[in-house]
Design a protein around this motif. Structure first.
Motif, PDB file in Angstrom:
ATOM      1  N   ALA A 327      -7.194  -5.985 -27.656  1.00  0.00           N
ATOM      2  CA  ALA A 327      -8.665  -5.908 -27.651  1.00  0.00           C
ATOM      3  C   ALA A 327      -9.501  -7.019 -26.859  1.00  0.00           C
ATOM      4  N   ASP A 328      -8.834  -7.730 -26.460  1.00  0.00           N
ATOM      5  CA  ASP A 328      -9.270  -8.996 -25.828  1.00  0.00           C
ATOM      6  C   ASP A 328     -10.523  -8.986 -24.989  1.00  0.00           C
ATOM      7  N   SER A 329     -10.408  -7.918 -23.942  1.00  0.00           N
ATOM      8  CA  SER A 329     -11.632  -7.873 -23.172  1.00  0.00           C
ATOM      9  C   SER A 329     -12.866  -7.402 -23.974  1.00  0.00           C
ATOM     10  N   LEU A 330     -12.657  -6.266 -24.985  1.00  0.00           N
ATOM     11  CA  LEU A 330     -13.518  -5.745 -25.576  1.00  0.00           C
ATOM     12  C   LEU A 330     -14.262  -6.843 -26.404  1.00  0.00           C
ATOM     13  N   ILE A 331     -13.553  -7.667 -27.273  1.00  0.00           N
ATOM     14  CA  ILE A 331     -14.242  -8.543 -28.074  1.00  0.00           C
ATOM     15  C   ILE A 331     -15.130  -9.418 -27.016  1.00  0.00           C
ATOM     16  N   ARG A 332     -14.540  -9.897 -26.190  1.00  0.00           N
ATOM     17  CA  ARG A 332     -15.236 -10.567 -25.001  1.00  0.00           C
ATOM     18  C   ARG A 332     -16.411 -10.166 -24.673  1.00  0.00           C
ATOM     19  N   VAL A 333     -16.358  -8.882 -24.252  1.00  0.00           N
ATOM     20  CA  VAL A 333     -17.653  -8.095 -23.676  1.00  0.00           C
ATOM     21  C   VAL A 333     -18.503  -7.945 -24.737  1.00  0.00           C
ATOM     22  N   VAL A 334     -18.353  -7.586 -26.102  1.00  0.00           N
ATOM     23  CA  VAL A 334     -19.193  -7.663 -27.008  1.00  0.00           C
ATOM     24  C   VAL A 334     -19.884  -8.933 -27.248  1.00  0.00           C
ATOM     25  N   LEU A 335     -19.184  -9.799 -27.238  1.00  0.00           N
ATOM     26  CA  LEU A 335     -19.611 -11.216 -27.809  1.00  0.00           C
ATOM     27  C   LEU A 335     -20.546 -11.764 -26.767  1.00  0.00           C
ATOM     28  N   ALA A 336     -20.275 -11.997 -25.325  1.00  0.00           N
ATOM     29  CA  ALA A 336     -20.704 -12.321 -24.284  1.00  0.00           C
ATOM     30  C   ALA A 336     -21.635 -11.453 -23.263  1.00  0.00           C
ATOM     31  N   GLY A 337     -21.362 -10.215 -23.646  1.00  0.00           N
ATOM     32  CA  GLY A 337     -22.074  -9.431 -22.676  1.00  0.00           C
ATOM     33  C   GLY A 337     -21.214  -9.358 -21.417  1.00  0.00           C
ATOM     34  N   THR A 338     -21.383  -8.553 -20.172  1.00  0.00           N
ATOM     35  CA  THR A 338     -20.798  -8.721 -19.086  1.00  0.00           C
ATOM     36  C   THR A 338     -21.661  -7.746 -18.116  1.00  0.00           C
ATOM     37  N   GLN A 339     -20.901  -7.914 -16.781  1.00  0.00           N
ATOM     38  CA  GLN A 339     -21.807  -7.276 -15.561  1.00  0.00           C
ATOM     39  C   GLN A 339     -20.820  -6.622 -14.921  1.00  0.00           C
TER      40      GLN A 339
END
Lengths: 397, 255
Positions: A327-339
């Motif tokens: 779930a690395d990408s998901l955690i990252r996206v929820v915490l930092a946001g993404t584009q």
């Protein structure tokens, strides 16, 4: 006498054929050279991108024809040897962060075109300290052993009974496209394992399974949907973000439609692992908490039922990215946001905001566990510890 | 537009020049401004920053920033009479209304920092509210001191918090009705002080918890307000059915 010298020298200084330069420009797109060899905000192909490998940091070299800091003193043969065997002039071994095991499949003719293109660029003076690895990985000679163990170059033999599109796709994916560099799991020594293209962690993200696995892979995608994704960065199943957004912007969005169709034909024919874990029950405490968090934070955009909003907010239901083993990408996206990727066909580059200020680690874990197991999805739950670790590891800008 | 010798006219001339210059500058700005409305941003990636967020800063729940200890005791007792604990909700004190008032008085509201606060201070109409030079912080400090004086004089030297609930209600009712007059300042009556405190108590009770009041979203739970949500598409056509979800605060607390 002078005249003879000029005549003899003339071929070496002749302007290269514009058609070859143009062909080489397309080879650079297929191989996404710019992705690693252009620093954010830097000059194209002038290097200096810091690659965070499991073995330490490597900076990518300047490949413009600058004599002091680039490839200005190389010959076409030097270039071919470096790209296909990882051996630079003077016996200096490249690290396989440069995907020469994949590039070994590129034909000499295509590499000569690529060389003509790179030589046509304006030289950029940009000295790069390439090798920032720690001992013992800073010893380039070690790569001789690595190559002996892991560098197997077999020229691609067209698989009998497969279409021309499949064969072209096989070449593009495993040759210049070097998709496996990110998407194939690595062994302890950073070499590809046999589980080709089934997903791998890199630089804090998880490059998902891109085989035709029905749940985790792209088995549910039509060939045309894969093409749309690679061409625009978006389709009705997913939106590209993180490193893949860069690959799409720099490489696949610029590829010819026939090549994209070839890639899609090949990937959607790759047998994948259909095994799925049993989803967590809705009565699980983490699922209940996750449903509450989803309801008050995510539902406004991703909708009840996880259906998203076509091309603006990605669906979460049946989205393979949501159901990867990591779930690395998901955690990252929820915490930092993404584009998401910005392409000519999809210029909006929609962004997801950061939730690091609003959700604690237990809530992030719960909502990710929820979206990975709701609406028919099934994947391992996410632990709060994993969120804590990611939160600590990510630099705040 | 003739130059006049006296200072007042000089001032008004200065204002007129400023106004003319201002209009001219607006005119200059407006011309290039018009096509800007139609500007296209294709090819430019909209800016995005990881962790980019500008969240409101919640108050520090510990300690007191404006009120002095004797004032804290009074305000806590007063908000608990405005909103007594009952079967519907906890009282104003436990809901954090005194903390809310303290933080507001210590911040820009207490200092009237968004209002023009230089003279001349003219008596206003009743509909205009208080027009004097005391900020809300100043009005609380003065009002609480005079109220304390009044109560000590009429209730054998006791403080408000030491009175029985019935006595406290008598005092508050007296302020509200105008029966009790405090020695305040022109334009700021005992009744105005009562209304100021009642208004701020309600604000604290119903505002988002990040401002110090409405702890645990007790007020929102009481009235069934769903909080900082923004998507009701699933429910908008379910007429005459209760909304099934509890409230959410700006900081994502859900109950």
């Amino acid at each position: 006498m002078v005249g003879v010298a000029v005549m003899l020298a003339a071929p070496a200084f002749a302007a290269p054929d514009p058609a070859r330069i143009e062909a080489g420009r397309y080879q650079a797109i297929l191989a996404d050279c710019i992705g690693c060899h252009t620093a954010p905000g830097g000059k194209a192909f002038a290097g200096g991108v810091l690659l965070d490998t499991p073995f330490g940091k490597l900076a990518t070299p300047n490949i413009t024809p600058d004599k002091a800091t680039g490839l200005g003193n190389w010959s076409a043969a030097d270039f071919r040897a470096a790209v296909k065997t990882g051996m630079a002039p003077g016996g200096r071994r490249l690290y396989p962060a440069m995907p020469y095991p994949a590039y070994a499949r590129i034909s000499d003719a295509d590499l000569n075109d690529l060389w003509a293109y790179l030589q046509s660029l304006a030289p950029v003076r940009n000295p790069v300290n390439v090798n920032q690895l720690a001992f013992p990985f800073n010893i380039r000679g070690l790569m001789a052993g690595w190559n002996w163990l892991y560098f197997k170059t077999a020229a691609i033999q067209p698989q009998p009974g497969k279409s021309a599109a499949f064969s072209r796709g096989e070449y593009l994916v495993n040759g210049p496209g070097h998709c496996g560099a990110c998407h194939t799991p690595k062994n302890l020594f950073g070499a590809d394992t046999a589980a080709a293209l089934t997903g791998s962690a890199l630089q804090g993200w998880f490059a998902p399974d891109i085989t035709a696995a029905p749940r985790r892979g792209i088995g549910g995608w039509h060939v045309s949907e894969v093409v749309t994704y690679l061409k625009t960065g978006h389709n009705s199943h997913a939106m590209a973000t993180g490193p893949m957004a860069e690959v799409i912007e720099n490489s696949t969005a610029l590829m010819r439609d026939a090549d994209l169709a070839a890639i899609a034909t090949y990937l959607t024919a790759l047998p994948g692992d259909g095994a799925a874990p049993a989803p967590l029950s809705a009565g699980d405490a983490r699922m209940k908490e996750g449903a509450l968090v989803y309801d008050s934070n995510c539902r406004g955009c991703h909708n009840s039922g996880g259906g998203g909003q076509s091309l603006i907010f990605p669906p979460l239901a049946a989205n393979p990215v949501v159901q990867q083993q990591s779930a690395d990408s998901l955690i990252r996206v929820v915490l930092a946001g993404t584009q998401s990727a910005q392409t000519a066909r999809a210029p909006t580059a929609a962004a997801m905001p950061s939730f690091a200020w609003r959700l604690n680690d237990v809530e992030v874990a719960a909502v990710l566990t929820y979206i990975r197991n709701a609406w028919g999805n099934a994947a391992a739950p996410v632990s709060p510890d994993a969120v804590t670790k990611t939160r600590r590891s990510m630099p705040r800008h | 537009m003739t130059q006049s010798g006296d200072g007042g006219a000089d001032k008004s001339e200065g204002l007129k020049l400023c106004r003319r210059r201002f209009l001219a500058s607006v005119a200059v700005l407006a011309i290039p401004g018009a096509p800007a409305l139609a500007r296209s941003y294709s090819g430019i990636k909209p800016p995005f920053f990881p962790f980019g967020a500008d969240p409101p800063r919640p108050i520090n729940p510990a300690g007191w920033y404006f009120l002095k200890p004797n004032e804290v005791a009074m305000v806590e007792a007063i908000v608990d009479r405005f909103i007594p604990a009952d079967h519907l909700s906890p009282g104003g004190k436990d809901a954090g209304c005194a903390v809310f008032i303290d933080r507001q008085l210590a911040g820009s509201y207490g200092a009237s920092s968004r209002l023009y606060m230089k003279g001349p201070f003219m008596p206003g109409l009743a509909t205009q509210g208080y027009q004097g030079e005391l900020t809300p912080a100043g009005r609380y400090r003065l009002g609480l001191a005079r109220l304390s004086d009044y109560i000590r004089a009429h209730y054998a030297g006791k403080e408000f918090a030491a009175l029985s609930h019935a006595q406290q209600d008598d005092v508050l009712a007296g302020l509200e009705s105008g029966k009790i007059e405090l020695k305040l300042v022109p334009g700021f009556s005992a009744r105005a002080f009562f209304e100021l405190m009642l208004q701020n108590t309600m604000e604290g009770f119903f505002a988002d918890p990040l401002y110090g009041g409405n702890r645990g979203m007790v007020a929102w739970k009481m009235i069934g307000f769903p909080g900082a949500r923004y998507d009701y598409r699933d429910y908008v056509e379910k007429h005459n059915q209760p909304y099934p979800h509890g409230p959410v605060s700006i900081y994502g607390e859900h109950g």
